[in-house]
Design a protein around this motif. Structure first.
Motif: not given
Length: 580
Positions: A274-277, A415-416, A479-483, A489-493
């Motif tokens: 879903a992060l990639h539509n 991601v560029k 993908y950029i924002v949610e990581t 909830p599933d961020s890299f942090f």
């Protein structure tokens, strides 16, 4: 003459290929091993070289590459060339949990039948991962899924590092995940299917279905999913003898009291998609139904996906392009969702009477489902989610080059990424972690953080040549924002990528800092006033000499500014940067 004989041999091989799968050879009781599956696909592609090709991508933790079977009527097996002719990509993933192997066997038969009957779709390229968790498929027993009715033997849920790979799509601790993401982002499927077997309650259905949660999906995609694709999947499968029901996520012990939707975060395959539509589906066959019926229902469902994607190829492609464009320009992003418990609908449900009887083990009452008392009735379904946390995207995120794994994963996901060509001081918004919860026990190798609270502060930060700039104007924005947003909830942090910032590196010795603190209060009346005000609000502070020194220390230049500071900066002013 030789050329004629060669092509006669090829034609004869192609038209006569009717090799039975290991599943079929076992009278529909056994599932194929990994080696059997790959050997079967190798023979299949040798028989149909113009329409099928078996590719490999990367490695897995087990030391074997991840395979991808590509079926294409036009005989083109390059993803970019297939995209150029505006074909849709359907990606099917099997064996992420090798103890749930219906998709492994169904896909082998389906690929053969499509090729043999020459019924490959015109507008769809079909990509099949034969076995994703290769590691777990070799850990083969007949006992690891104690509640499951067959097959004779099957693989284990964990991979060779004991990871559940359907929790690994963001953190990417496994090589399997990295290779999968290479496949996913090379082929960029519009539709993704990940085959599974359920646990839980007993009921009359062989197959349940988890689609991408409609309320978190881009609205264009969600509209097509809910108004066209799902109704057609349900009606077609009913006509084929396998009526579908939403996944039975019971709100209480039994489904009679209603079910709720499943919010799949990006750790799961469909949440990642879903992060990639990409519209994702997780079909779950019922573990107590006979294995042959579970495989048959999976076969028919996969065939139905192919038919629908072929029929709607044009609109599916248009929807994906529109969603990508919308996401690239979107300013506000939801990071988390909550179930609306006040809003529900009713669906028809075919279950079995839930009853209780004395346990043969404890003598206490135990639940069982009486198959002699089937019923059909309406039950409640709660399946409406609302955003519980939203943020405004920055112009760009700036990542110091020290955080290499983060950048590697961003690049893997198309991601560029730009690099600073020279050192620069920039005014960026920095987050300070003010509160969070940390799990007391590890989950999938991590002590997960949650309920993260942040305090944004605008600071002038030194960035250096080689640091990374990620502009948030891309179709991969979700993908950029949610990581990268720590509150997601599933961020890299939350997956502990940045735990080193949570440790303070310097402190003070009280007997020395006493004189320094006294001098600070003399030279800084506002600090003294702040201390006095805090002592009034917090009587315990007034009673502790050390606590007062700590307060002064933390409000002085002596306190390290990097403690609890999330290291990724948010560029919020449009600034021209020297980048490459």
């Amino acid at each position: 003459m030789r050329i004629y004989l060669f092509w006669l041999f090829v034609f004869t091989t192609m038209t006569s290929f009717a090799q039975l799968t290991p599943y079929e050879k076992s009278s529909n009781k056994a599932t194929a091993t990994y080696d059997e599956a790959i050997a079967y696909y190798q023979a299949l592609t040798a028989a149909f070289p113009k329409q099928a090709k078996l590719l490999t991508y990367g490695q897995t933790d087990f030391g074997k590459p991840l395979h991808l079977l590509v079926l294409n009527k036009d005989g083109v097996f390059d993803s970019s060339k297939i995209k150029q002719v505006n074909k849709r990509i359907l990606l099917i993933n099997n064996g992420i949990h090798p103890g749930e192997p219906e998709g492994i066997d169904a896909s082998m038969m389906l690929a053969r039948d499509l090729l043999k009957s020459q019924k490959l779709p015109k507008n769809v390229a079909i990509c099949i991962i034969p076995v994703y968790n290769i590691d777990g498929s070799f850990n083969r027993t007949s006992t690891s899924r104690a509640n499951q009715n067959g097959p004779l033997a099957y693989g284990f849920r964990g991979n060779s590092k004991n990871y559940d790979l359907n929790r690994d799509f963001i953190k990417t601790d496994s090589k399997n995940s990295k290779s999968f993401q290479q496949i996913f982002n090379t082929w960029q499927p519009e539709i993704f299917v990940d085959t599974h077997t359920s646990n839980g309650a007993d009921y009359q259905y062989t197959m349940t279905l988890i689609p991408t949660q409609k309320d978190k999906l881009n609205s264009t995609l969600a509209n097509y999913l809910t108004k066209t694709m799902l109704p057609d999947l349900y009606s077609e499968m009913k006509a084929k003898g396998f009526e579908l029901i939403p996944y039975i996520n019971s709100v209480k012990e039994t489904p009679d009291n209603g079910i709720s939707g499943f919010m799949e975060s990006p750790r799961y395959s469909t949440g990642y998609a879903a992060l990639h539509n990409t519209i994702g589906f997780m079909p779950e066959t019922h573990m107590l139904k006979s294995y042959d019926k579970r495989v048959e229902s999976t076969y028919k469902l996969l065939q139905t996906y192919i038919d629908i994607v072929e029929r709607d190829a044009k609109i599916i492609g248009e929807n994906k392009a529109k969603a990508d464009e919308t996401i690239a320009n979107q300013k506000t992003f939801s990071l988390d969702w909550k179930l609306n418990r006040d809003k529900f609908d009713e669906i028809e449900f075919k279950g079995y009477a839930a009853k209780y009887k004395p346990s043969g083990v404890s003598g206490l009452n135990r639940l069982y489902y009486d198959k002699n008392e089937p019923y059909t009735k309406n039950i409640k379904q709660w399946n409406n989610f609302e955003p519980s946390l939203t943020i405004e995207k920055p112009i760009a995120y700036i990542i110091p080059q020290a955080w290499e794994k983060v950048v590697e994963l961003l690049k893997l996901n198309n991601v560029k990424v730009n690099e600073l060509k020279s050192d620069v001081k920039l005014e960026t918004e920095m987050y300070y972690i003010t509160d969070m919860k940390t799990a007391q026990k590890p989950f999938e190798g991590h002590y997960l953080h949650s309920a993260v609270k942040v305090e944004p502060r605008v600071q002038t930060i030194n960035y250096y040549k080689g640091d990374y700039v990620i502009y948030v104007n891309q179709k991969t924005n979700r993908y950029i924002v949610e990581t990268l947003e720590p509150q997601a909830p599933d961020s890299f942090f939350n997956w502990n990528f940045f735990d080193s910032i949570l440790g303070q590196k310097e402190h003070f010795s009280s007997y020395i800092f006493e004189d320094t603190a006294t001098d600070l209060l003399k030279k800084n009346p506002s600090l003294k006033q702040k201390l006095e005000e805090e002592k009034v609000k917090n009587p315990e502070l007034a009673k502790s000499a050390y606590a007062q020194l700590e307060f002064i220390y933390k409000n002085s230049d002596y306190f390290e500014p990097t403690f609890m500071r999330y290291p990724i900066g948010r560029l919020i002013k449009d600034t021209k940067l020297d980048i490459k």
